[in-house]
Scaffold this active site. Structure first.
Site, PDB file in Angstrom:
ATOM      1  N   THR A  19     -18.544 -43.552  56.503  1.00 16.90           N
ATOM      2  CA  THR A  19     -17.716 -43.726  55.875  1.00 16.90           C
ATOM      3  C   THR A  19     -17.807 -42.732  55.219  1.00 16.90           C
ATOM      4  O   THR A  19     -18.607 -42.131  54.241  1.00 16.90           O
ATOM      5  CB  THR A  19     -17.805 -44.875  55.001  1.00 16.90           C
ATOM      6  N   SER A 264     -24.534 -40.297  42.996  1.00 21.32           N
ATOM      7  CA  SER A 264     -23.558 -41.029  43.737  1.00 21.32           C
ATOM      8  C   SER A 264     -22.999 -40.240  44.625  1.00 21.32           C
ATOM      9  O   SER A 264     -22.645 -38.864  44.313  1.00 21.32           O
ATOM     10  CB  SER A 264     -22.537 -42.175  43.010  1.00 21.32           C
ATOM     11  N   LYS A 265     -22.317 -41.319  45.216  1.00 23.16           N
ATOM     12  CA  LYS A 265     -21.319 -40.348  46.495  1.00 23.16           C
ATOM     13  C   LYS A 265     -19.986 -39.660  45.718  1.00 23.16           C
ATOM     14  O   LYS A 265     -19.464 -38.207  45.919  1.00 23.16           O
ATOM     15  CB  LYS A 265     -20.731 -41.187  47.466  1.00 23.16           C
ATOM     16  N   ARG A 266     -19.911 -40.419  44.250  1.00 19.37           N
ATOM     17  CA  ARG A 266     -18.194 -39.919  43.843  1.00 19.37           C
ATOM     18  C   ARG A 266     -18.801 -38.183  43.211  1.00 19.37           C
ATOM     19  O   ARG A 266     -18.256 -37.688  42.388  1.00 19.37           O
ATOM     20  CB  ARG A 266     -17.995 -40.742  42.965  1.00 19.37           C
TER      21      ARG A 266
END
Length: 497
Positions: A19, A264-266
């Protein structure tokens, strides 16, 4: 401290979900698993957790494989490699999970739960208001045949829940030591959705059991799920799934970003693609990521992957959160750049010396000219993408125009210094040593030291106030092009006077 060697052949697994783009926290987990397996001569299993069709994508799957190959983290079993326990994509193992779920139901280790989402939330809110744990309250644990039939008649769908044993679960975490989870904090949990799709809580323990995984090394955020997985492993052993051996668990420290928040991924600095695009070396990035929770020695930050493998011990992993420091990551990468053989460095720069990165016209690149300056560039770069700005003056028809650099260098008196420098450069032998002497002498005419005297010349020729050593750069650029750029700068200064 050195931990005792494992009593059985090491088998670890890295099981990301396809993802989005891979992130550096995920890479750190892959690295620690890989180093542990390689240190013990064990097996690295690469498994793809792709049971969520709504979020997973084939593009992300291919990106995962490409990223692992770019990093040099090879795997012994997994996609495109195969192995005795395949397939290694969970989306291709659905029949296995369905069979295991039905066997758990038949043996009483699981049950069907008909509670709706609204009912669950109402009861959770009531539990929280009363100061009680808000996990599942066991409402459907012991349904009678009549109750089940009534729910079915209502048209309710059911998930499958695992029946926790109702006792404390204690295990020794390889990083954090002995941990105990009380039963009220680890309640029954879902393992199959109402539509029949298996959940992470089922598929990973099932695969770990069937693939004979000996050590589960993963992020601290998954620690709370470990007692559930231990209980499920025991139930799997009871119904004959796997060898019955329980893997050892080790939970790696959080990687923190800005402030006190988990990376985080963000977060922009979390994306592995960012580092590839900027031209980090795999060995430089991995060297830094290894320091997020582990160290080779207190006084040593720079080492090779081979040195890491030789020394890696889970006893040395720190349980405390590790903060991601981009500046330190860049500094470590710069050291690895400088330690490369110059021919390898020059080859690694190639992607940033052609389209779409290079701003010069096609055909303007001169490999021989670049090779002359490559050793000098190598000592100054932080990442490979820096090479473009450092050498563009060689291949552009005209130097870049950086307004800040122009304003800084072309102060009153700059034209006079350029005129003196040009006069001395016209007849000097065209080598770095004589070029330096000529500019030094020109500066002395105006009471300037070399640094001040060469500033307007650098901007006239390269367009920037900083760059590679000036006189070596002029030697490669050549007399005609250097003087032509000085003339252009003088003309511009005259026009604006």
């Amino acid at each position: 401290m050195v931990s005792a060697p494992p009593s059985s052949p090491v088998r670890v697994r890295f099981c990301p979900s396809p993802t989005g783009n891979p992130h550096v926290g995920l890479v750190r987990t892959a690295l620690f698993n890989w180093a542990f397996a390689r240190h013990h001569g064990g097996t690295m299993v690469f498994r793809i957790e792709d049971t969520d069709a709504a979020r997973d994508s084939e593009e992300s799957y291919k990106q995962l494989l490409d990223s692992m190959r770019w990093l040099g983290l090879d795997w012994d079993e997994g996609p495109e490699t195969g192995g005795p326990f395949g397939p290694y994509r969970q989306s291709q193992r659905m029949d296995i999970y369905a069979d295991v779920a039905s066997r758990l139901l038949a043996a009483g280790h699981a049950y069907r739960c008909y509670c709706t989402a609204a009912e669950l939330e109402t009861r959770r809110e009531a539990a929280r208001a009363a100061g009680r744990p808000s996990g599942y309250d066991g409402r459907c644990r012991e349904l009678s045949a009549e109750q089940t039939a009534a729910f079915e008649a209502e048209g309710r769908s059911a998930i499958v829940r695992f029946r926790m044993p109702g006792e404390s679960i204690t295990f020794t975490d390889l990083v954090r030591g002995e941990l105990t989870f009380a039963p009220e904090n680890v309640t029954d949990f879902g393992i199959v959705r109402a539509n029949g799709a298996p959940l992470y809580t089922l598929v990973n323990p099932v695969d770990d059991a069937l693939m004979e995984i000996t050590h589960v090394l993963r992020g601290e955020d998954l620690l709370s799920s470990t007692p559930r997985q231990i209980a499920l492993h025991r139930a799997l052993a009871a119904i004959g799934v796997g060898s019955g051996a329980l893997p050892a668990f080790g939970h790696l420290p959080y990687v923190m970003g800005e402030g006190n928040k988990k990376l985080s991924k963000r977060d922009p600095q979390a994306s592995l693609n960012l580092y590839r695009e900027r031209g980090f070396l795999p060995q430089g990035l991995l060297n830094y990521l290894s320091l997020l929770g582990w160290s080779l020695a207190e006084d040593r930050d720079i080492f090779t992957l081979q040195e890491m493998v030789a020394a890696f011990d889970l006893a040395d992993v720190n349980a405390n959160p590790a903060r991601f420091d981009l500046k330190k990551c860049e500094a470590i990468n710069a050291v690895h750049l400088r330690e490369m053989p110059v021919a390898d460095f020059a080859a690694a720069c190639a992607p940033w010396l052609s389209a779409p990165h290079a701003p010069w016209r096609p055909g303007a690149f001169d490999q021989a000219a670049f090779d002359e300056l490559a050793p000098l560039a190598q000592t100054r770069l932080t990442v490979l993408s820096d090479i473009t700005d450092n050498v563009d003056f060689l291949f552009l028809d005209e130097p870049v125009r950086d307004e800040k650099s122009w304003q800084k260098a072309m102060k009153p008196g700059a034209a006079e210094v350029l005129v003196s420098a040009r006069a001395r450069l016209t007849g000097v032998a065209w080598n770095a040593e004589d070029l330096k002497a000529a500019v030094l002498a020109a500066g002395e005419e105006h009471g300037l030291k070399l640094g001040k005297a060469q500033a307007p010349l650098r901007v006239a020729v390269t367009g920037r106030t900083v760059g590679l050593p000036l006189f070596e750069s002029l030697e490669v650029l050549g007399r005609d092009r250097t003087l032509a750029r000085v003339d252009a700068a003088l003309a511009e200064l005259a026009a604006s006077a």
